[in-house]
Enzyme design. Structure first.
Site, PDB file in Angstrom:
ATOM      1  N   GLU A   1       0.830  -1.205   0.000  1.00  8.08           N
ATOM      2  CA  GLU A   1       0.000   0.000   0.000  1.00  8.08           C
ATOM      3  C   GLU A   1       0.870   1.264   0.000  1.00  8.08           C
ATOM      4  OE1 GLU A   1      -3.636  -1.817   2.824  1.00  8.08           O
ATOM      5  OE2 GLU A   1      -1.931  -0.803   3.731  1.00  8.08           O
TER       6      GLU A   1
ATOM      7  N   ASP B   1     -12.087  -5.365  -1.436  1.00 11.92           N
ATOM      8  CA  ASP B   1     -12.992  -6.510  -1.483  1.00 11.92           C
ATOM      9  C   ASP B   1     -14.366  -6.101  -0.972  1.00 11.92           C
ATOM     10  OD1 ASP B   1     -11.330  -6.666   1.159  1.00 11.92           O
ATOM     11  OD2 ASP B   1     -13.167  -7.769   1.597  1.00 11.92           O
TER      12      ASP B   1
END
Lengths: 253, 253
Positions: free
Chosen positions: B24, B211
């Site tokens: 990230e 997700d």
């Protein structure tokens, strides 16, 4: 301090005791005749409280994370206990950390109300990360500092400690606690062990049973009923532990 | 910096960005042309990594808690993110904290893969303490620093963020997430908010959806599939946020 042991190791001189609740801390504060540090080593604005003083040949600090400033309840759980452990190690550089507190016990593992356990290892039961290796990180199993002589001398119970941020226990928590083979469950131990491991400070965990998790009574009710009586037993046990430590090296514990 | 706003408040000059995973962090490290701080302000032995540098009129640090030294995976979750937030604020005294990262989103609340959310408030969903007032402490609901102009300008989605130390979601977690009215769930946000609140540093939370939790695919699988693509979107969104902040005071956000 006179050197002791085979290495040129000195006797333990400084201990930090991390205790999450004021009710758990005060019997010990009084017994050891510690005083509140009004010139705290912690940042302004945090509610963290340090009680300290000389006891026998030791300098002892009890660190209590204090009352939540918005809600007024003890700052229990893994986050505040991690933070105070980190800050206390940075500020005080102790030789040894003791985490003392109450816990739920499992009668299936031989635990009864008022029992005092020394943890043999610690792990988390509420950090499920089902990706290979991350799963192990989540469980965070750690051996604690080994103290075979202390265990023999004081006749404490020994068992594994499982930590989570909830007082109750879901079926998933229970499965993880069983996988961790835990005798006692608390809300701080494995988090404190994470920090002491990170900063390479030996740590031991003394847990007194306030409620039987696999018994008939709801945990919250039983916890509140037994909290005051059990903290007296906890205070006595921790005093015995400290009396045993006094004058010894880490390798003699 | 020139003063701005009604008070003699200066423009924001120093930002700390907390990011839990290397995957990230790196797109943003490269985009902002930051360099690793080899003379880290953190204690010896901790795996915490700081990337920093000047970007426009700002000094920016990205703090990544690093790889677990025993297991080699990113040090995700509430405990390590609390610790690095605490240590970064102590060492760097930033004007503003940004927590950026990936999250699970709820399609029932309008979230899709790749969406970037700004959190309006944060809370925990895995700290159940069924004792009056302790229950609220466990939930730890916090308003985050309000940035109405930033929200309008960048056209980000806004929603509530719920935090827990597991990647999966039990029925009890789900009930708490519903009670928290959350659009996105992560593993760090509310813990970072706890620390920034304690130390009185304004904080904002930028979360990109990897997700769909209430979708058909298992979270771990979908998370791994989308992680790299979504972190690019996250990097772009955080860069836009920083470009907007540049030259402004806190009260202008």
């Amino acid at each position: 301090m006179a050197p002791c042991g085979e290495k040129s190791e000195g006797a333990i001189s400084s201990i930090v005791i991390i205790i999450a609740m004021q009710t758990e801390a005060m019997p010990l504060v009084h017994k050891l005749e510690l005083e509140e540090d009004l010139d705290s080593p912690f940042p302004k604005g945090v509610p963290w409280v340090r009680y300290h003083g000389a006891y026998k040949d030791l300098h002892i600090s009890i660190i209590w994370p204090g009352k939540d400033s918005a809600l007024g309840v003890d700052s229990v759980g893994t986050i505040s206990s991690s933070l105070v452990t980190y800050a206390a190690i940075q500020a005080l550089k102790p030789d040894l950390i003791i985490n003392a507190g109450t816990a739920g016990g499992f009668k299936a593992k031989g635990a009864s109300i008022g029992d005092v356990f020394l943890a043999s290892e610690v792990a988390f039961h509420d950090r499920r990360i089902p990706i290979p290796v991350f799963d192990l990180y989540g469980v965070g199993l750690r051996q604690v500092f080994s103290t075979p002589n202390l265990l023999k001398e004081l006749n404490l119970k020994i068992g594994k400690l499982s930590t989570g941020d909830s007082l109750d226990m879901t079926p998933q928590d229970e499965a993880s606690i069983t996988a961790n083979d835990a005798s006692v469950k608390d809300m701080e131990g494995a988090a404190i062990a994470y920090v002491t491991d990170l900063l390479k400070v030996p740590a031991i965990f003394v847990k007194a049973v306030t409620d039987v998790v696999d018994g008939d009574k709801p945990t919250a009710e039983e916890f509140m009923e037994n909290l005051v009586a059990v903290t007296t037993a906890l205070g006595q046990a921790v005093t015995q532990v400290i009396d045993f430590i006094n004058g010894k090296c880490l390798s003699e514990l």
